[in-house]
Design a protein around this motif. Sequence first.
Motif, PDB file in Angstrom:
ATOM      1  N   GLN A   1       0.833  -1.201   0.000  1.00  0.00           N
ATOM      2  CA  GLN A   1       0.000   0.000   0.000  1.00  0.00           C
ATOM      3  C   GLN A   1       0.867   1.250   0.000  1.00  0.00           C
ATOM      4  OE1 GLN A   1      -4.184  -1.329   1.978  1.00  0.00           O
ATOM      5  NE2 GLN A   1      -3.116   0.439   2.749  1.00  0.00           N
TER       6      GLN A   1
ATOM      7  N   ILE B   1      -0.771   7.438   2.753  1.00  0.00           N
ATOM      8  CA  ILE B   1      -1.785   8.434   2.397  1.00  0.00           C
ATOM      9  C   ILE B   1      -1.141   9.774   2.048  1.00  0.00           C
ATOM     10  CG2 ILE B   1      -2.168   8.913   4.848  1.00  0.00           C
ATOM     11  CD1 ILE B   1      -4.975   9.793   4.167  1.00  0.00           C
TER      12      ILE B   1
ATOM     13  N   THR C   1      -4.489   1.336  -4.906  1.00  0.00           N
ATOM     14  CA  THR C   1      -5.934   1.272  -5.117  1.00  0.00           C
ATOM     15  C   THR C   1      -6.372   1.939  -6.423  1.00  0.00           C
ATOM     16  OG1 THR C   1      -6.169   3.294  -3.831  1.00  0.00           O
ATOM     17  CG2 THR C   1      -6.411   1.215  -2.655  1.00  0.00           C
TER      18      THR C   1
ATOM     19  N   LEU D   1     -12.496  13.093  -2.300  1.00  0.00           N
ATOM     20  CA  LEU D   1     -11.072  13.435  -2.294  1.00  0.00           C
ATOM     21  C   LEU D   1     -10.698  14.276  -1.076  1.00  0.00           C
ATOM     22  CD1 LEU D   1     -10.480  14.096  -6.099  1.00  0.00           C
ATOM     23  CD2 LEU D   1      -9.221  12.458  -4.708  1.00  0.00           C
TER      24      LEU D   1
ATOM     25  N   ARG E   1      -9.605  10.339   2.296  1.00  0.00           N
ATOM     26  CA  ARG E   1      -8.267  10.073   1.767  1.00  0.00           C
ATOM     27  C   ARG E   1      -7.690   8.747   2.242  1.00  0.00           C
ATOM     28  NH1 ARG E   1      -5.189  15.888   1.118  1.00  0.00           N
ATOM     29  NH2 ARG E   1      -6.749  16.708  -0.337  1.00  0.00           N
ATOM     30  N   GLN E   2      -7.858   8.484   3.540  1.00  0.00           N
ATOM     31  CA  GLN E   2      -7.287   7.238   4.048  1.00  0.00           C
ATOM     32  C   GLN E   2      -7.928   6.032   3.373  1.00  0.00           C
ATOM     33  OE1 GLN E   2      -4.547   6.869   6.264  1.00  0.00           O
ATOM     34  NE2 GLN E   2      -4.777   4.881   5.283  1.00  0.00           N
TER      35      GLN E   2
ATOM     36  N   LEU F   1      -9.294   5.937   0.481  1.00  0.00           N
ATOM     37  CA  LEU F   1      -8.972   5.887  -0.948  1.00  0.00           C
ATOM     38  C   LEU F   1      -7.679   5.140  -1.233  1.00  0.00           C
ATOM     39  CD1 LEU F   1      -9.988   9.425  -2.279  1.00  0.00           C
ATOM     40  CD2 LEU F   1     -11.112   7.236  -2.690  1.00  0.00           C
ATOM     41  N   VAL F   2      -6.712   5.220  -0.310  1.00  0.00           N
ATOM     42  CA  VAL F   2      -5.442   4.539  -0.566  1.00  0.00           C
ATOM     43  C   VAL F   2      -5.320   3.235   0.225  1.00  0.00           C
ATOM     44  CG1 VAL F   2      -4.232   6.654  -1.213  1.00  0.00           C
ATOM     45  CG2 VAL F   2      -4.214   5.898   1.179  1.00  0.00           C
ATOM     46  N   THR F   3      -6.420   2.788   0.831  1.00  0.00           N
ATOM     47  CA  THR F   3      -6.389   1.523   1.568  1.00  0.00           C
ATOM     48  C   THR F   3      -6.944   0.405   0.685  1.00  0.00           C
ATOM     49  OG1 THR F   3      -6.722   2.706   3.647  1.00  0.00           O
ATOM     50  CG2 THR F   3      -7.198   0.334   3.643  1.00  0.00           C
ATOM     51  N   ASN F   4      -6.167  -0.649   0.511  1.00  0.00           N
ATOM     52  CA  ASN F   4      -6.616  -1.753  -0.341  1.00  0.00           C
ATOM     53  C   ASN F   4      -7.939  -2.313   0.167  1.00  0.00           C
ATOM     54  OD1 ASN F   4      -4.320  -1.558  -1.894  1.00  0.00           O
ATOM     55  ND2 ASN F   4      -3.257  -3.234  -0.853  1.00  0.00           N
ATOM     56  N   PRO F   5      -8.939  -2.425  -0.690  1.00  0.00           N
ATOM     57  CA  PRO F   5     -10.210  -3.006  -0.269  1.00  0.00           C
ATOM     58  C   PRO F   5     -10.102  -4.535  -0.287  1.00  0.00           C
ATOM     59  CG  PRO F   5     -10.334  -2.434  -2.579  1.00  0.00           C
ATOM     60  CD  PRO F   5      -8.943  -2.051  -2.111  1.00  0.00           C
ATOM     61  N   PRO F   6     -11.082  -5.240   0.307  1.00  0.00           N
ATOM     62  CA  PRO F   6     -11.113  -6.696   0.148  1.00  0.00           C
ATOM     63  C   PRO F   6     -11.247  -7.040  -1.342  1.00  0.00           C
ATOM     64  CG  PRO F   6     -12.765  -5.951   1.741  1.00  0.00           C
ATOM     65  CD  PRO F   6     -12.221  -4.732   1.076  1.00  0.00           C
TER      66      PRO F   6
ATOM     67  N   SER G   1      -6.682  -8.828  -6.692  1.00  0.00           N
ATOM     68  CA  SER G   1      -7.088  -7.497  -6.254  1.00  0.00           C
ATOM     69  C   SER G   1      -8.377  -7.122  -6.968  1.00  0.00           C
ATOM     70  CB  SER G   1      -6.012  -6.469  -6.614  1.00  0.00           C
ATOM     71  OG  SER G   1      -4.778  -6.820  -6.048  1.00  0.00           O
ATOM     72  N   CYS G   2      -9.192  -6.330  -6.289  1.00  0.00           N
ATOM     73  CA  CYS G   2     -10.401  -5.832  -6.934  1.00  0.00           C
ATOM     74  C   CYS G   2      -9.998  -4.961  -8.121  1.00  0.00           C
ATOM     75  CB  CYS G   2     -11.224  -5.023  -5.933  1.00  0.00           C
ATOM     76  SG  CYS G   2     -12.746  -4.371  -6.649  1.00  0.00           S
TER      77      CYS G   2
ATOM     78  N   SER H   1     -11.209   0.756  -9.368  1.00  0.00           N
ATOM     79  CA  SER H   1     -10.461   1.731  -8.598  1.00  0.00           C
ATOM     80  C   SER H   1     -11.259   2.193  -7.373  1.00  0.00           C
ATOM     81  CB  SER H   1     -10.159   2.909  -9.513  1.00  0.00           C
ATOM     82  OG  SER H   1      -9.533   3.917  -8.808  1.00  0.00           O
ATOM     83  N   ASN H   2     -10.561   2.392  -6.238  1.00  0.00           N
ATOM     84  CA  ASN H   2     -11.229   2.871  -5.029  1.00  0.00           C
ATOM     85  C   ASN H   2     -11.958   4.189  -5.251  1.00  0.00           C
ATOM     86  OD1 ASN H   2     -10.460   0.792  -3.390  1.00  0.00           O
ATOM     87  ND2 ASN H   2      -9.446   2.084  -1.861  1.00  0.00           N
ATOM     88  N   PHE H   3     -11.355   5.061  -6.043  1.00  0.00           N
ATOM     89  CA  PHE H   3     -11.941   6.391  -6.253  1.00  0.00           C
ATOM     90  C   PHE H   3     -13.366   6.247  -6.780  1.00  0.00           C
ATOM     91  CE2 PHE H   3      -8.206   9.233  -5.847  1.00  0.00           C
ATOM     92  CZ  PHE H   3      -7.248   8.260  -5.602  1.00  0.00           C
ATOM     93  N   GLU H   4     -13.547   5.383  -7.747  1.00  0.00           N
ATOM     94  CA  GLU H   4     -14.879   5.243  -8.333  1.00  0.00           C
ATOM     95  C   GLU H   4     -15.797   4.443  -7.420  1.00  0.00           C
ATOM     96  OE1 GLU H   4     -14.745   4.424 -12.580  1.00  0.00           O
ATOM     97  OE2 GLU H   4     -14.308   6.564 -12.634  1.00  0.00           O
TER      98      GLU H   4
END
Lengths: 509, 509
Positions: A156, A159, A357, B175, B179-180, B182-187, B381-382, B385-388
């Motif tokens: 990762q 942030i 991500t 945004l 923020r945290q 957004l950059v944290t890998n999701p399941p 990985s999913c 993108s986390n953002f979307e």
Amino acid sequence: MLTYSFADTGSDSLYQHLYKCIKNDILTRNLRAGEKLPSKRSFAKNLGISVITVENAYAQLISEGYLYSIPKKGFFVSDISMLPPGAAFAQNSPVDPQPWSNATDWTTIAHLPNTAELAKMNRQPNAAGLADMTQPSGAADRTDASGPLIDLTSNQTDIQNFPFSIWAKLVREILNENRQELVTNPPCGGVLRLRAAIAKHLKDFRGITVAPEQIVMGAGTEYLYSLLIQLLGFDKTYAVEDPGYRKIARIYEKHKVACRHIPLDESGVCVAALEESGADVLHLSPSHHFPTGLVTPISRRYELLGWAARAADRYLIEDDYDSEFRMTGNPIPAMQSIDLSEKVIYINTFTKTLASTVRISYMILPRHLADRFYKELSFYSCTVSNFEQYTLARFIENGSFEKHLNRMRSYYHRKRDLLIERIRQSKLQPRAVIREENAGLHFILELQTRLSDEEFCARALQKGLRIAALSAFYAHSTPETAHRFIVNYSALPEEQIDKAIQILCEISI
Amino acid sequence: MLTYSFADTGSDSLYQHLYKCIKNDILTRNLRAGEKLPSKRSFAKNLGISVITVENAYAQLISEGYLYSIPKKGFFVSDISMLPPGAAFAQNSPVDPQPWSNATDWTTIAHLPNTAELAKMNRQPNAAGLADMTQPSGAADRTDASGPLIDLTSNQTDIQNFPFSIWAKLVREILNENRQELVTNPPCGGVLRLRAAIAKHLKDFRGITVAPEQIVMGAGTEYLYSLLIQLLGFDKTYAVEDPGYRKIARIYEKHKVACRHIPLDESGVCVAALEESGADVLHLSPSHHFPTGLVTPISRRYELLGWAARAADRYLIEDDYDSEFRMTGNPIPAMQSIDLSEKVIYINTFTKTLASTVRISYMILPRHLADRFYKELSFYSCTVSNFEQYTLARFIENGSFEKHLNRMRSYYHRKRDLLIERIRQSKLQPRAVIREENAGLHFILELQTRLSDEEFCARALQKGLRIAALSAFYAHSTPETAHRFIVNYSALPEEQIDKAIQILCEISI
């Protein structure tokens, strides 16, 4: 004495110019295998440049395998005899797999250790080898650690390192100015504007010349691997590095294609073992091997290209995943850039350089494979959303990506130096050796401990530190690979450094 | 006369309440197969509600297969005898595949035509069937049309329909505030917050009750199909609808798995042919078949569930791709919501409801398959993108998605009505029949013409109109399927309607 003109260095720095001059002389055989180069001091004096400049050029050439050094004797030209004069790669020429005889010395200047003993293989099955230490991070909160988990296996990004402000500005611009493009289906390979921006970036910073149409965007490299299996064939035999990034083998396994594990020697993938395996397609990470950190020298690269050239269906998949973060000298030139036989498929990702991500990766297909891709697989929609493709295109075009990379490189450099310094100041120091710290975002920490690797990692986890052993990445590991741990520091907050070292001390003593 | 209380309709409209009361009586056998229902007028009078309300409820029940109508005779309860009393689905009970005898009549009210003749099969290979008419839109600019191409095959969304302002606002919020995350890998299955929002949406608007953990996000349904092959097995035999959305068969073909084409009859996939094919997994779109527009009635749905229940490895993949845009009555209940045997994998996408360039789709796995997914495939990985994922989660949570769907439904309704009206006012009128215009974003235009389908489409393209023939979507087509064209109007600008009709007139006369 060897001499070069520094009258016209173009946009190159002195060190880059010298590096290119020497490399060119080696490739054209003006400098021959075994020939001794001037000492750093006398060469510097003769050329009217600083010793540091010569040292940097030598280091780069050593890390790429053009030179080797013998301590107290000097610097010598490597044997790159499978490369025909004029640097042209002889297609289908029989290549004599010739081990690079001075391999144990070539790393001296660049502080890259001898990894021969690491890679010696036997065929004992290894239970730990079945574990995938790069677990999805979602699993992190399921450990029994008290307090926040310190994770030395995570990819990762911090942030604080994502360029939120500039990204937000670009998203706003895109949503205002590019509405029609945003809702227009891109070609299957992705938004052309982004692919053009990537092509230009690769030319400027990686020496790779490629048409935008050869670039195929995908939502992560894992997806691209799946596309490649469909493109190259389910009937092909795929090969991966052993040890290696285990996910790749898992992907092949889940697609039910044949997959072989090829041992490494001190220069990378063993060509003889590769030949013997019957593989058609080799996945490798020559610029920075995971997990050992090994950089494949130029001679071995040409050997591997020779292997690929000997049969029509053979290909190399060059995974260049964190070449942007090489800590010493320039990034190692990609195999793609020396491939004249259309045998190299180059893969890279923005998940390392932006955020894990952000799911944007790409591959560069040789022209004939790009043609086949458009013919056979263009019914697939591009998996990356237009919104992110256009945002990233702007990010590269306006120079933000370059700035971001420079900032990240300094940041990681600083963090690596701090971490190594703290280890050296700690009680670990007498029992610790640090290896392969110059390429990319992890290094190897060898520790004297009586614990098995499995037990060591389990105890660390109990104390709140997730760390992986090198041995876990071997399909077949040996006693020689034990007690070496992978320190992936990219996601390690600085304030956790001391605690991490303390836990390692407690366990290993 | 049949009577119901309207004292407690909860949040349901009168029409929904009546629909549910009748449906419940059919499921519980209070109303028996063949039983005649009250006429619309007398029923309305008796219940104290409007005739329109009764008409709507009847239409919905007919389109789902609970009722059928016989012109000038009235409305009758369908034979759903394979469904055991109490609406519970008997697991592993032997099911008598019983053709729904009144099928030719069930569509009368809803203006859904008898499509039996459409689906009658012979085994003559069909060259046009090999063409993929849903070409990537990037190919549009390569046609020889002069002037802007009018595209009746495109699934693109109109620029004016994407909710740019609200999306931009949400991106800005994300945004700033997340923020945290957004950059944290999701399941591997995706961001939980988004999956929870989707689960709630499905419960509120689709009658589907599902745990967020059963939902797996992916960058487009094509990617999810690839994951499903890995989950269900490369050794399984997959079946697709014939005619059908050809991309699905292409994906199976490219993954080198066995794929069978199962003919349709007037109720959807033929269970006897399916049984005979030896298939393990059936892909189908029961709520709105592409390209015929057919809605699979409830009786056939239960037959198909029965087929799946008869062997452990059998599954149904329910592709619910544009159920949100059904033009008449409520969306048809999903098979997923009547599946008590964990046999249905439900797939849907936001590429239809938001924009084709937003690559977000999801699948709902039955619990035991979700468990297997996490065990075997969680190393992936999913791909979104986390953002979307976070932006979409907010979009659903704050009600914007629901508003957007309502707006889009009216928009498409208006466009469809306008298009059909213009056709009826044109010279095409005497030679044109419009079919299946109530479900989703395309209808079938049957034209009297002496041209072959291939020639018709080629001439249209020459004049600047891309249109696809129904016959092109059959693996094996028949003369009966000729002269029927698919009018996908979702991406058709209103100002192009007259020109499109003019071209069709010129060619067919």
